[in-house]
Design a protein around this motif. Structure first.
Motif, PDB file in Angstrom:
ATOM      1  N   ILE A 120     118.194 113.993  12.477  1.00  0.00           N
ATOM      2  CA  ILE A 120     118.965 113.008  11.261  1.00  0.00           C
ATOM      3  C   ILE A 120     119.665 111.717  11.991  1.00  0.00           C
ATOM      4  CG2 ILE A 120     120.466 112.984   9.433  1.00  0.00           C
ATOM      5  CD1 ILE A 120     120.325 115.842   9.196  1.00  0.00           C
ATOM      6  N   LEU A 121     119.258 110.525  11.395  1.00  0.00           N
ATOM      7  CA  LEU A 121     119.311 109.231  11.869  1.00  0.00           C
ATOM      8  C   LEU A 121     119.746 108.353  10.774  1.00  0.00           C
ATOM      9  CD1 LEU A 121     116.869 109.985  14.100  1.00  0.00           C
ATOM     10  CD2 LEU A 121     118.254 108.296  15.291  1.00  0.00           C
ATOM     11  N   GLY A 122     120.477 107.427  11.057  1.00  0.00           N
ATOM     12  CA  GLY A 122     120.728 106.174  10.101  1.00  0.00           C
ATOM     13  C   GLY A 122     120.625 105.106  11.103  1.00  0.00           C
ATOM     14  N   GLY A 123     120.062 104.099  10.368  1.00  0.00           N
ATOM     15  CA  GLY A 123     119.856 102.946  11.460  1.00  0.00           C
ATOM     16  C   GLY A 123     119.405 101.566  10.663  1.00  0.00           C
ATOM     17  N   ASP A 135     109.003  94.304  13.359  1.00  0.00           N
ATOM     18  CA  ASP A 135     110.431  94.319  13.040  1.00  0.00           C
ATOM     19  C   ASP A 135     110.904  95.244  14.129  1.00  0.00           C
ATOM     20  OD1 ASP A 135     110.729  97.224  12.422  1.00  0.00           O
ATOM     21  OD2 ASP A 135     109.477  96.634  10.818  1.00  0.00           O
ATOM     22  N   VAL A 136     112.153  95.003  14.729  1.00  0.00           N
ATOM     23  CA  VAL A 136     112.922  96.063  15.703  1.00  0.00           C
ATOM     24  C   VAL A 136     113.840  96.922  14.930  1.00  0.00           C
ATOM     25  CG1 VAL A 136     112.630  94.321  17.468  1.00  0.00           C
ATOM     26  CG2 VAL A 136     114.603  93.960  15.998  1.00  0.00           C
ATOM     27  N   ARG A 137     114.035  98.065  15.364  1.00  0.00           N
ATOM     28  CA  ARG A 137     114.848  99.092  14.784  1.00  0.00           C
ATOM     29  C   ARG A 137     115.726  99.700  15.898  1.00  0.00           C
ATOM     30  NH1 ARG A 137     110.532 102.006  10.885  1.00  0.00           N
ATOM     31  NH2 ARG A 137     109.389 100.040  10.320  1.00  0.00           N
ATOM     32  N   ALA A 138     117.115  99.983  15.199  1.00  0.00           N
ATOM     33  CA  ALA A 138     117.919 100.821  16.167  1.00  0.00           C
ATOM     34  C   ALA A 138     118.711 101.707  15.323  1.00  0.00           C
ATOM     35  CB  ALA A 138     118.859  99.591  16.718  1.00  0.00           C
ATOM     36  N   GLY A 139     118.949 102.719  15.869  1.00  0.00           N
ATOM     37  CA  GLY A 139     119.863 103.968  15.039  1.00  0.00           C
ATOM     38  C   GLY A 139     120.626 104.814  15.893  1.00  0.00           C
ATOM     39  N   VAL A 161     125.279 112.459  21.057  1.00  0.00           N
ATOM     40  CA  VAL A 161     124.821 111.520  19.756  1.00  0.00           C
ATOM     41  C   VAL A 161     123.492 111.315  20.258  1.00  0.00           C
ATOM     42  CG1 VAL A 161     125.216 109.276  18.682  1.00  0.00           C
ATOM     43  CG2 VAL A 161     127.085 110.585  19.617  1.00  0.00           C
ATOM     44  N   LEU A 162     122.366 110.903  19.464  1.00  0.00           N
ATOM     45  CA  LEU A 162     121.055 110.606  19.815  1.00  0.00           C
ATOM     46  C   LEU A 162     120.985 109.235  19.050  1.00  0.00           C
ATOM     47  CD1 LEU A 162     118.156 111.643  19.925  1.00  0.00           C
ATOM     48  CD2 LEU A 162     117.963 111.684  17.289  1.00  0.00           C
ATOM     49  N   LEU A 163     120.586 108.346  20.441  1.00  0.00           N
ATOM     50  CA  LEU A 163     120.399 106.825  20.039  1.00  0.00           C
ATOM     51  C   LEU A 163     119.000 106.804  19.912  1.00  0.00           C
ATOM     52  CD1 LEU A 163     123.095 105.761  22.734  1.00  0.00           C
ATOM     53  CD2 LEU A 163     123.301 106.063  20.252  1.00  0.00           C
ATOM     54  N   SER A 164     118.581 105.731  19.109  1.00  0.00           N
ATOM     55  CA  SER A 164     117.239 105.379  18.898  1.00  0.00           C
ATOM     56  C   SER A 164     116.882 103.948  18.878  1.00  0.00           C
ATOM     57  CB  SER A 164     116.665 105.941  17.604  1.00  0.00           C
ATOM     58  OG  SER A 164     115.414 105.429  17.279  1.00  0.00           O
ATOM     59  N   ALA A 183     111.638 105.212  20.926  1.00  0.00           N
ATOM     60  CA  ALA A 183     112.344 106.077  21.925  1.00  0.00           C
ATOM     61  C   ALA A 183     113.754 106.422  21.684  1.00  0.00           C
ATOM     62  CB  ALA A 183     112.429 105.408  23.322  1.00  0.00           C
ATOM     63  N   GLN A 184     113.941 107.832  21.976  1.00  0.00           N
ATOM     64  CA  GLN A 184     115.251 108.413  21.537  1.00  0.00           C
ATOM     65  C   GLN A 184     115.923 109.077  22.904  1.00  0.00           C
ATOM     66  OE1 GLN A 184     114.448 111.369  18.425  1.00  0.00           O
ATOM     67  NE2 GLN A 184     114.109 109.847  17.029  1.00  0.00           N
TER      68      GLN A 184
END
Length: 218
Positions: A120-123, A135-139, A161-164, A183-184
């Motif tokens: 589960i992620l928010g970003g 686009d570039v993405r981070a979460g 914490v899962l970083l993405s 990548a996570q």
């Protein structure tokens, strides 16, 4: 009881102010474009552990050379996105994959069980104006490894914490679709590793998605 009387008390007055604020913000929120995306793809993960695993007796002599981790597997995800302005999209996503876990060492390999990874992620997404469709993405979020077969995954809630981070590209063609490379990364310190006195490690997951809108176009 009149509204004026309710507003006299601190509790009722606070509730009334919250309701009025929500009502005043509703028209603005209704104008935010929302969308739901369905994503399908695959995931490759670096090993869970090196040199620590429960192995068949005939392989104990080469235990220090062991590698245990999931095999590449299909993955699916559901995402909700909201475009706040042309340069910023918020998203909330949840997904899962089911993979076989295997051990390798001393020239041998063996099945270690089967697991389900749930994330589960928010970003955020930042469209790149110089590159249309990119686009570039981070979460950030959390991943859980669920298994009744893989001993190494007992207490797998200790994943930190899962970083993405990733890149999306709107594919050309008559159908709206987006390709995503991601990548996570997260720490990995389940109970069996801690009990063995091993230092906490980390796992990196590489994912590729094909996303199609199920509703809306943010």
């Amino acid at each position: 009881m009149p509204v004026q009387d309710l507003a006299r008390g601190p509790v009722y007055g606070g509730l009334l102010r919250l309701v009025l604020m929500a009502l005043s913000a509703a028209p603005a929120a209704a104008q935010i474009p929302l969308a739901v995306e369905v994503r399908a793809g695959g995931v490759y993960s670096t090993p869970f552990a090196r040199g620590i695993a429960l192995v068949p007796a005939e392989l104990e002599a080469v235990a220090r050379d062991l590698v245990v981790g999931p095999r590449p597997a299909p993955a699916a995800e559901l995402a909700m996105a909201a475009r706040l302005d042309p340069s910023l999209v918020l998203e909330f996503r949840a997904g899962a994959s089911i993979a076989d876990v295997a051990g390798e060492g001393g020239g041998n390999s063996w099945p270690a069980g089967r697991m389900t990874a749930v994330h589960i992620l928010g970003g955020v997404r930042f469209p790149l104006s110089p590159l249309p469709g990119v686009d570039v993405r981070a979460g950030a979020g959390k991943v859980l490894y669920l298994s009744s077969e893989v001993n190494l995954l007992e207490g797998s809630g200790q994943t930190g914490v899962l970083l993405s981070g990733g890149v999306g590209y709107r594919l050309p063609g008559p159908f709206p679709a987006i390709g995503v490379a991601e990548a996570q990364w997260h720490e990995f310190d389940p109970a069996p590793l801690a009990e063995a006195g091993a230092a906490a490690g980390a796992v990196t997951r590489f994912l590729a998605w094909l996303a199609v809108p199920a509703w809306g176009t943010p």
